[in-house]
Scaffold this active site. Structure first.
Site, PDB file in Angstrom:
ATOM      1  N   SER A 139       0.721  -1.229  -0.095  1.00 32.14           N
ATOM      2  CA  SER A 139      -0.129   0.102  -0.006  1.00 32.14           C
ATOM      3  C   SER A 139       0.868   1.389  -0.027  1.00 32.14           C
ATOM      4  CB  SER A 139      -1.011   0.082   1.222  1.00 32.14           C
ATOM      5  OG  SER A 139      -1.598   1.509   1.317  1.00 32.14           O
ATOM      6  N   TYR A 152      -3.202  -1.761  10.174  1.00 34.14           N
ATOM      7  CA  TYR A 152      -3.193  -1.992   8.333  1.00 34.14           C
ATOM      8  C   TYR A 152      -1.995  -1.345   7.713  1.00 34.14           C
ATOM      9  CZ  TYR A 152      -4.272  -1.422   3.391  1.00 34.14           C
ATOM     10  OH  TYR A 152      -4.488  -1.577   2.136  1.00 34.14           O
TER      11      TYR A 152
END
Length: 252
Positions: A139, A152
């Site tokens: 990400s 996350y």
């Protein structure tokens, strides 16, 4: 990575970026196997792309991965591309007296151990093939976190580091190791609001740019960075990390 004539396994291939990658590679003439937990989404994908192969998989269930690995070894021994894409996200308020590690543990299990488990299951097959590739989805938040999604972001930073080590260890094998680090994309990763947020890049537009970069070999250090990735990726190098972090994490 060659763009056609592959046998590709995509985890988390029933929705979002995984589904868009499955469609893009399928349309280029690859045999594509997608996995997911929900059978109706597998059936929907197959109905739209006849010839696509859908196999159920729950990465948090070891026996599910064992069954998948056995089936792929038996039916698709030519597998040469793995795309480890499955991931989950959840906001966490670490200041709350009710916060516990349950959601963090789920994120770590899927985003970290899920990738490690599926790579462990299929890397012995893949590294014997010519033109082999392992792709994992990290990400843009691996580089600068959104503080309301702490686990996350940390899980994706783990993958960014781990993939560098995997790439180095695979240097004597015909295995290319690529990292996707998407920006904010219109998927349901954090809920339906994200899937329709006009600030997010359209999923098909993101994958179209990714496919172009891979086809052109424009992946320095194995990183597949679309234009919207690059400012955050290099914010620390360019001396604007604090400014970028503050913009992403306002104090009021």
């Amino acid at each position: 990575m060659k763009m056609t004539g592959n046998t590709i396994l995509i985890t988390g291939g029933t929705s979002g970026i995984g589904r868009a990658l499955a469609d893009a590679f399928y349309d280029k003439g690859n045999r594509v196997i997608i996995t997911g937990r929900r059978q109706f989404l597998l059936d929907e994908a197959i109905a739209q792309r006849p010839g696509l192969i859908g196999i159920p998989l729950d990465l948090n269930q070891p026996e599910s991965l064992e069954q998948l690995a056995h089936q792929v070894r038996e039916q698709f021994p030519e597998l040469n591309v793995l795309i480890a894409n499955a991931g989950i996200s959840q906001a966490e308020d670490l200041t709350s007296d009710t916060w516990n590690i349950d959601s963090a543990q789920s994120i770590v299990e899927t985003n970290i151990f899920g990738v490690l488990r599926v790579t462990s299951a299929f890397l012995p097959m893949i590294k014997t093939q010519a033109n082999a590739t392992v792709i994992a989805t990290s990400s843009n938040l691996a580089f600068i976190p959104r503080a309301d999604f702490p686990t996350y972001c940390a899980s994706k930073a783990f993958l960014h580091s781990w993939l560098q080590s995997l790439r180095h260890q695979m240097r004597e094998y015909p295995v290319e190791v690529l990292e996707l680090a998407p920006p904010y994309v219109q998927t349901a990763l954090t809920g339906e609001q994200q899937a329709s947020d006009p600030r997010a890049i359209l999923t098909h537009a993101y994958v179209e740019e990714v496919m172009h970069l891979i086809e052109q070999g424009d992946c320095p250090r194995g990183e597949v960075l679309v234009e919207r990735d690059r400012a955050r990726r290099w914010a620390e190098r360019d001396g604007c990390y604090e400014e970028t972090f503050s913009a992403m994490n306002p104090s009021n």
